[in-house]
Motif scaffolding. Structure first.
Motif, PDB file in Angstrom:
ATOM      1  N   TYR A 118       0.854  -1.183   0.000  1.00 58.92           N
ATOM      2  CA  TYR A 118       0.000   0.000   0.000  1.00 58.92           C
ATOM      3  C   TYR A 118       0.896   1.241   0.000  1.00 58.92           C
ATOM      4  O   TYR A 118       1.918   1.273   0.688  1.00 58.92           O
ATOM      5  N   ASP A 120       0.288   5.650  -0.222  1.00 62.30           N
ATOM      6  CA  ASP A 120      -0.615   6.784  -0.395  1.00 62.30           C
ATOM      7  C   ASP A 120      -0.449   7.380  -1.786  1.00 62.30           C
ATOM      8  O   ASP A 120       0.653   7.790  -2.166  1.00 62.30           O
ATOM      9  N   SER A 135     -12.817   0.034  -3.189  1.00 66.31           N
ATOM     10  CA  SER A 135     -12.007  -0.511  -2.093  1.00 66.31           C
ATOM     11  C   SER A 135     -11.784  -2.009  -2.290  1.00 66.31           C
ATOM     12  O   SER A 135     -12.726  -2.778  -2.531  1.00 66.31           O
ATOM     13  N   ASP A 203      -6.707   1.211  -0.582  1.00 69.66           N
ATOM     14  CA  ASP A 203      -6.743   2.194   0.502  1.00 69.66           C
ATOM     15  C   ASP A 203      -6.188   1.557   1.763  1.00 69.66           C
ATOM     16  O   ASP A 203      -5.914   0.358   1.816  1.00 69.66           O
TER      17      ASP A 203
END
Length: 852
Positions: A118, A120, A135, A203
């Protein structure tokens, strides 16, 4: 009675030539003073820009990296960074989380090796092929399509979030956005069994849901998105704020009892140090030349003061008789010439700033550097004004108070007899001895070449020595010219007599002209030679614009090259084993794809054509870097039979080796070649993308643009670009000095010309006489300057090479355009000087000349 000091500015208009000379002298002097400051600052900005292109964007600010981090500590560590980031001028941190490789990730009843990731904003830098940004998880195309895993599939028997997207897998070389985490975010196809497929969470909530059973993550990385610093001051400020943020985060975690569990670093700190060192190196290197140029300009201002003194001698004598002192008369010279000096100086500083993109390094300036350059220019301008007043005051004091004019003239003659060329020659020898270590580097940690300003001044010292010797020869020849009897050719005889009558101006113009042309040749040759050396060395090292290793099936021809690059690429085999590097090339495609800039195209084609055929038990080969003990045995191949010898060859360089044709080898022999490489003229991104789309491995990808550290070459080029600027300024001074010398003798030339015409000399012959006079001086200066400049550049260019270990060595570029430009400018100047001389004759009135 109006005092002469009050009407001095208007009185100066009676001699516009003196005003022009004073203004131009101040312009050039202040230009060089300001240009030296701006040049070094631009070098720092260019270095910062170069470093920002090399390092990862994440490295522009602070980087926090925690390997083997406990999953429960992640919110605490990220929160500490978020709390203190804004206090130090940083925005929202970018959090990257990676798990270790899970060998038993289940999809549709089958287990696979996968890594969960993951980041950002990471989805914005992935190419979505199917699905949406809902998601869940994004799976790589390779795993999804090869195993038929569709959208909506939940792994781990429904425990994982659903697959909501299929993205194009990342391959090396990774996009710059991923370079700081490419070892975890990029799928390595060569060792796929170890790294597995990378699955990205869309996310943070999806990542947390997918890692509920994971206690320790492989890595936590916290970085910041920020624009790259443009100047050295911005880079240093960012480093200081980054270090302050790291300290604040460490203290915060220590107070919480966690200690120094989140290591932080400032990767760009090294880049800022290199930029600072580059600015210092350039400034330190050009400092002697800048000081020399400013001293020459100040000498020009002193000469302007002497000319003013001679022109105003009668008025100065009258004012002295009435009680005016040396200081007051020096102030009178400043009152007359101060405005031209001020206007020229300000114009020079403005030109130094406006023309910086044309003569300086391609980098932005720090905010305070233009003001520092203005301060340097104003300091030189103030020194020029004081020098003007001081020269006049000293002359007045010596002549009217000490009566030492005769001794002064004898002293000047004694100075002219001193062998100044021996001093400059000794300085040149010292520079040559120091030059041997100039281009070296201190090691991998210090990529910039060592700096030695004495070594840098070696080429200029040689040119100056040659100019002084030429002036000495011209002085002696003109002293003996009264013995020349060429009255059968009146134009030539008159030209010689005019030159002999102005020996001092002639020798002065000659020295400046030789120094200008020679310095231009040195600066242009070495700066362009370093750029050419960078292109040649990178081409020899890489072998083409792009080089990638490939699979044996591609090398043997069982699998064709991808279609997008097939017609711009060639496959090369490499093997060693007997001390010689052996390249197996395809003559039909090698020349069109590989770099062969060191050989003409016709010669390359002829050499490759000679690789066909061969006697029994041998294979035709090009022998590279031949040594006496070089063996002809090739491992697993027939013995080499040399058909030609070359000093160097792409990929091999100057090492001992052989180049053979793949058409001369059997299929079994091709199978024995352990390494296959693709050379292509296509960009690196095009080649890697084509291989990735074809499902072919392409490790060790490299391009000419990134193969070598170009900064040392740029630094030498930037340094000598200032030498080019100095030569251009000296060239302007030489042209102005020549035209001013002709204009100063206008009345004398006019009278002599009118009398010569009255005695029967034709106007065409008189014009030819003036052209011979000025042309001989210009030709001597240009020829001497070009020969000396190119010679010293050719001798020293290899010693300025920052990578002497890598062939080919630095050499002179094509100087035909430079020589042609100098000749054209010389012809135009000679024609202009001849027109000025003839104009004074055509407009002259004989009676007024004789009366004067």
């Amino acid at each position: 009675m109006t005092l002469p000091w009050r009407r001095a500015p208007r009185a100066a208009l009676s001699s516009p030539l003196t005003l022009v000379v004073a203004a131009v002298t101040a312009l050039l002097t202040c230009f060089l003073a300001a240009a030296a400051v701006l040049h070094s600052s631009a070098a720092a900005g260019a270095t910062v820009r170069y470093q920002t292109d090399k390092v990862c964007p994440d490295a522009y600010g602070p980087v926090f990296t925690k390997p083997r981090v406990e999953r429960s500590q992640v919110p605490v560590l990220v929160g500490a960074v978020e709390r203190h980031a804004a206090e130090h001028g940083f925005g929202t941190p970018v959090v990257s989380l990676f798990t270790g490789v899970n060998r038993d990730t289940e999809f549709n009843g089958t287990t696979y090796r996968t890594r969960l990731a993951y980041r950002d904003g990471g989805l914005d830098h992935l190419r979505l092929l199917e699905g949406s940004r809902a998601s869940g998880l994004w799976m790589g195309r390779d795993l999804a399509r090869s195993e038929h895993i569709g959208l909506g599939t939940r792994g781990q028997r429904g425990a994982l979030p659903p697959v909501t997207g299929i993205y194009a897998d990342l391959y090396n070389p990774a996009p710059r956005y991923w370079c700081s985490v490419q070892d975890l975010a990029v799928q390595n196809r060569l060792v796929d069994t170890l790294t597995g497929s990378v699955i990205f969470a869309t996310d943070r909530a999806a990542f947390d849901a997918a890692t509920t059973e994971t206690t320790v993550l492989e890595r936590l990385s916290i970085t910041f998105e920020a624009p790259p610093p443009a100047t050295l001051a911005q880079a240093e400020d960012r480093v200081e704020r980054s270090e302050a943020l790291i300290t604040a985060v460490r203290d915060d975690l220590t107070r919480r009892g966690l200690g120094d569990v989140l290591p932080g670093g400032v990767p760009f700190e090294r880049s800022a140090e290199i930029a600072q060192q580059a600015e210092g190196n350039v400034a330190f290197s050009i400092l002697p030349l800048a000081v020399l140029s400013v001293l020459v300009g100040c000498a020009g201002v002193g000469t302007v003061g002497l000319q003013w003194y001679q022109r105003r001698h009668a008025q100065v004598r009258l004012l002295c008789a009435r009680g005016s002192g040396p200081v007051a008369l020096g102030a009178l010279a400043v009152a007359e010439l101060g405005l031209p000096l001020l206007g020229g100086g300000l114009a020079g500083m403005l030109l130094a700033r406006v023309l910086l993109p044309w003569y300086g390094p391609p980098g932005p300036l720090d905010a305070d550097r233009p003001w520092l350059a203005a301060a340097a220019g104003l300091g030189v301008l103030a020194l020029s004004v004081l020098l003007l007043a001081g020269v006049v005051a000293v002359r007045v004091h010596r002549e009217f108070q000490l009566s030492r004019a005769a001794q002064r003239r004898r002293g000047l003659r004694l100075l002219a007899l001193l062998p100044w060329e021996l001093a400059t020659a000794g300085f040149a020898v010292l520079g040559w001895n120091r030059l041997s270590a100039y281009g070296g580097t201190s090691g991998a940690a210090d990529p910039l070449p060592q700096v030695d300003p004495i070594a840098l001044t070696y080429p200029v010292s040689v040119v100056l020595t040659v100019g002084l010797l030429a002036a000495r020869v011209a002085w002696l020849a003109l002293r003996a010219s009264h013995r020349v009897r060429l009255w059968s050719r009146p134009p030539l005889q008159l030209a010689i007599r005019r030159l002999a009558g102005a020996r001092a101006p002639v020798t002065g113009v000659l020295v400046i002209g030789v120094l200008a042309v020679g310095t231009l040749a040195v600066g242009t040759s070495i700066a362009a030679g370093q750029q050419q050396a960078l292109r040649d060395k990178s081409g020899m090292f890489v072998g083409a614009d792009t080089r990638v290793d490939t699979e044996p099936t591609v090398g043997r021809g069982e699998v064709p090259l991808p279609e997008p690059i097939r017609h711009r690429s060639t496959v090369v085999g490499q093997l060693t084993g007997t001390g010689s590097v052996v390249l197996v090339v395809d003559p039909a495609t090698f020349q069109d794809a590989a770099w062969t800039g060191h050989l003409p195209a016709e010669q390359t084609r002829a050499l490759l054509d000679r690789l066909g055929g061969g006697a029994a038990g041998t294979v035709p080969a090009l022998r590279i870097g031949h040594t006496p003990g070089q063996s002809t045995e090739l491992p697993g191949l027939p013995d080499a039979r040399a058909v030609a010898d070359l000093e160097m060859f792409p990929l091999i360089g100057s090492q001992p080796g052989y180049v053979v044709s793949r058409a001369s080898l059997s299929a079994e022999q091709l199978d024995s070649i352990p390494r296959w490489t693709v050379l292509s003229s296509a960009p690196l991104s095009t080649v890697t993308q084509a291989f990735a789309q074809a499902g072919l491995a392409h490790p060790n990808a490299v391009s000419r643009a990134t193969a070598l550290d170009a900064l040392p070459f740029y630094l030498v080029g930037w340094t000598f670009s200032f030498v080019t600027v100095l030569g251009a300024v000296l060239g302007v001074v030489a042209v102005l000095a020549l035209l001013v010398a002709v204009e100063v003798r206008r009345r004398q030339n006019a009278l002599a010309g009118v009398l010569a015409l009255r005695m029967g000399l034709r106007p065409r012959a008189l014009l030819g006489s003036h052209l011979v006079e000025v042309g001989a001086l210009a030709a001597f200066a240009v020829l001497t300057g070009v020969v000396s400049g190119i010679t010293v550049a050719g001798v020293s260019v290899r010693r300025f090479d920052p990578a002497r270990w890598l062939p080919p060595g630095s050499g002179l570029p094509n100087l035909a355009p430079f020589v042609g430009s100098v000749l054209v400018v010389g012809v135009l100047v000679v024609a202009l000087a001849g027109w000025i001389a003839m104009r004074s004759v055509r407009l002259a009135r004989t009676a007024e000349l004789l009366r004067a």
